[in-house]
Design a protein around this motif. Structure first.
Motif, mmCIF file in Angstrom:
data_model
loop_
_atom_site.group_PDB
_atom_site.id
_atom_site.type_symbol
_atom_site.label_atom_id
_atom_site.label_comp_id
_atom_site.label_asym_id
_atom_site.label_seq_id
_atom_site.Cartn_x
_atom_site.Cartn_y
_atom_site.Cartn_z
ATOM 1 N N ALA A 1 0.833 -1.210 0.000
ATOM 2 C CA ALA A 1 0.000 0.000 0.000
ATOM 3 C C ALA A 1 0.864 1.255 0.000
ATOM 4 N N PHE A 2 1.958 1.221 0.727
ATOM 5 C CA PHE A 2 2.875 2.357 0.754
ATOM 6 C C PHE A 2 3.489 2.584 -0.619
ATOM 7 N N ASN A 3 3.843 1.510 -1.322
ATOM 8 C CA ASN A 3 4.404 1.649 -2.665
ATOM 9 C C ASN A 3 3.373 2.196 -3.648
ATOM 10 N N ARG A 4 2.095 1.855 -3.463
ATOM 11 C CA ARG A 4 1.037 2.376 -4.343
ATOM 12 C C ARG A 4 0.683 3.823 -4.022
ATOM 13 N N LEU A 5 1.033 4.283 -2.832
ATOM 14 C CA LEU A 5 0.664 5.632 -2.406
ATOM 15 C C LEU A 5 1.230 6.715 -3.318
ATOM 16 N N LYS A 6 2.381 6.470 -3.911
ATOM 17 C CA LYS A 6 2.978 7.486 -4.786
ATOM 18 C C LYS A 6 2.144 7.715 -6.043
ATOM 19 N N ILE A 7 1.409 6.687 -6.478
ATOM 20 C CA ILE A 7 0.533 6.843 -7.644
ATOM 21 C C ILE A 7 -0.591 7.821 -7.316
ATOM 22 N N TYR A 8 -1.183 7.645 -6.140
ATOM 23 C CA TYR A 8 -2.270 8.541 -5.723
ATOM 24 C C TYR A 8 -1.756 9.947 -5.450
ATOM 25 N N GLN A 9 -0.549 10.045 -4.912
ATOM 26 C CA GLN A 9 0.061 11.364 -4.678
ATOM 27 C C GLN A 9 0.270 12.098 -5.995
ATOM 28 N N ALA A 10 0.759 11.410 -7.012
ATOM 29 C CA ALA A 10 0.981 12.031 -8.314
ATOM 30 C C ALA A 10 -0.337 12.456 -8.950
ATOM 31 N N ALA A 11 -1.359 11.610 -8.849
ATOM 32 C CA ALA A 11 -2.664 11.955 -9.431
ATOM 33 C C ALA A 11 -3.276 13.152 -8.719
ATOM 34 N N SER B 1 11.912 -0.401 -0.583
ATOM 35 C CA SER B 1 11.037 -1.554 -0.337
ATOM 36 C C SER B 1 10.742 -2.367 -1.592
ATOM 37 N N THR B 2 11.354 -2.034 -2.703
ATOM 38 C CA THR B 2 11.166 -2.814 -3.921
ATOM 39 C C THR B 2 11.848 -4.170 -3.761
ATOM 40 N N ASN B 3 11.214 -5.221 -4.266
ATOM 41 C CA ASN B 3 11.693 -6.604 -4.189
ATOM 42 C C ASN B 3 11.735 -7.136 -2.764
ATOM 43 N N LEU B 4 10.896 -6.592 -1.893
ATOM 44 C CA LEU B 4 10.786 -7.091 -0.529
ATOM 45 C C LEU B 4 9.904 -8.335 -0.542
ATOM 46 N N VAL B 5 10.441 -9.444 -0.047
ATOM 47 C CA VAL B 5 9.744 -10.731 -0.086
ATOM 48 C C VAL B 5 8.709 -10.779 1.032
ATOM 49 N N PHE C 1 8.017 -2.241 -7.555
ATOM 50 C CA PHE C 1 8.085 -0.791 -7.359
ATOM 51 C C PHE C 1 6.701 -0.148 -7.304
ATOM 52 N N TRP C 2 5.738 -0.709 -8.036
ATOM 53 C CA TRP C 2 4.395 -0.127 -8.100
ATOM 54 C C TRP C 2 3.451 -0.691 -7.052
ATOM 55 N N GLY C 3 3.930 -1.561 -6.170
ATOM 56 C CA GLY C 3 3.115 -2.095 -5.096
ATOM 57 C C GLY C 3 2.332 -3.338 -5.463
ATOM 58 N N ARG C 4 2.669 -3.960 -6.581
ATOM 59 C CA ARG C 4 1.979 -5.184 -6.993
ATOM 60 C C ARG C 4 2.732 -6.407 -6.475
ATOM 61 N N ARG C 5 1.972 -7.468 -6.239
ATOM 62 C CA ARG C 5 2.571 -8.750 -5.848
ATOM 63 C C ARG C 5 3.064 -9.456 -7.103
ATOM 64 N N VAL C 6 4.310 -9.887 -7.069
ATOM 65 C CA VAL C 6 4.909 -10.621 -8.173
ATOM 66 C C VAL C 6 5.445 -11.931 -7.606
ATOM 67 N N GLU C 7 5.177 -13.020 -8.317
ATOM 68 C CA GLU C 7 5.678 -14.322 -7.897
ATOM 69 C C GLU C 7 6.682 -14.834 -8.917
ATOM 70 N N THR C 8 7.735 -15.443 -8.430
ATOM 71 C CA THR C 8 8.735 -16.034 -9.303
ATOM 72 C C THR C 8 9.138 -17.391 -8.745
ATOM 73 N N LEU C 9 9.373 -18.330 -9.642
ATOM 74 C CA LEU C 9 9.841 -19.655 -9.258
ATOM 75 C C LEU C 9 11.362 -19.687 -9.336
ATOM 76 N N VAL C 10 11.969 -20.228 -8.309
ATOM 77 C CA VAL C 10 13.429 -20.290 -8.228
ATOM 78 C C VAL C 10 13.812 -21.710 -7.831
ATOM 79 N N GLU C 11 14.794 -22.262 -8.528
ATOM 80 C CA GLU C 11 15.324 -23.558 -8.131
ATOM 81 C C GLU C 11 16.143 -23.387 -6.859
ATOM 82 N N VAL C 12 16.048 -24.361 -5.960
ATOM 83 C CA VAL C 12 16.798 -24.294 -4.702
ATOM 84 C C VAL C 12 18.294 -24.255 -4.979
ATOM 85 N N ASP C 13 18.751 -24.973 -5.995
ATOM 86 C CA ASP C 13 20.179 -24.980 -6.337
ATOM 87 C C ASP C 13 20.655 -23.636 -6.877
#
Length: 183
Positions: A43-53, A97-101, A120-132
């Motif tokens: 929500a904090f990351n999305r706040l800048k969008i509302y501030q700009a608007a 706070s970008t790329n905060l898991v 950066f825009w406050g969206r949830r992104v999922e990525t698959l990573v091999e343990v190795d």
């Protein structure tokens, strides 16, 4: 190791190398880490969008009210200065706070991790990573200057870094977590 192919699927990012890993995407996932305050960070990351608007929409109104004599003539300058300085502050804080898991999941075979992080825009992104593909803290050599942030780096892409707040998160399986990420 093969070069990782990346495909963008909506807001989720999947990283796969072979068809067997595509099948791993449909296996059961178990949560091993969660950060309760990740929604506030998003929500904090999305706040800048509302501030700009708000700044962009209010500037013509402040100008019109200043021309009509309802407010002081320098109201537009004050309004713009407050709006732009707030936008700069929120943008700089978003870089931290970008790329905060927020969540880490592991599959049944314990060979794949699913990292859910905030972009950066406050969206949830999922990525698959091999343990190795994880680069453990003891192989990185240098410890973090900030003790509460644990960087997650990958062997295949050392420029891609994720941030983990292990002191503030809930770790469901401490032994597995320590085996994957170190101290």
């Amino acid at each position: 190791m093969q070069q990782l192919n990346q495909r963008r699927l909506g807001t989720a990012e999947r990283t796969t190398t072979t068809p067997e890993l595509d099948q791993a995407a449909f296996s059961e996932w178990r949560t091993i880490y969660s950060l309760p305050s990740i929604r506030l960070v998003a929500a904090f990351n999305r706040l800048k969008i509302y501030q700009a608007a708000l700044t962009a929409a209010g500037a013509p109104i402040a100008f019109a009210l200043g021309q009509a004599g309802h407010v002081a003539s320098d109201a537009l300058g004050i309004y713009a200065a407050i709006g732009v300085s707030g936008l700069i502050t929120l943008t700089l804080a978003s870089y931290a706070s970008t790329n905060l898991v927020g969540f880490i999941y592991i599959n049944e075979q314990q060979d794949m991790l699913k990292l859910a992080y905030v972009d950066f825009w406050g969206r949830r992104v999922e990525t698959l990573v091999e343990v190795d593909d994880l680069l453990p803290s003891w192989e990185r050599g240098a410890t973090s200057r900030l003790r509460f942030v644990l960087p997650i780096t990958l062997r295949s892409d050392d420029k891609r870094r994720y941030k983990l707040l292990n002191r503030f998160g809930n770790i469901a399986d401490p032994q597995l977590f320590e085996g994957l990420f170190g101290d």
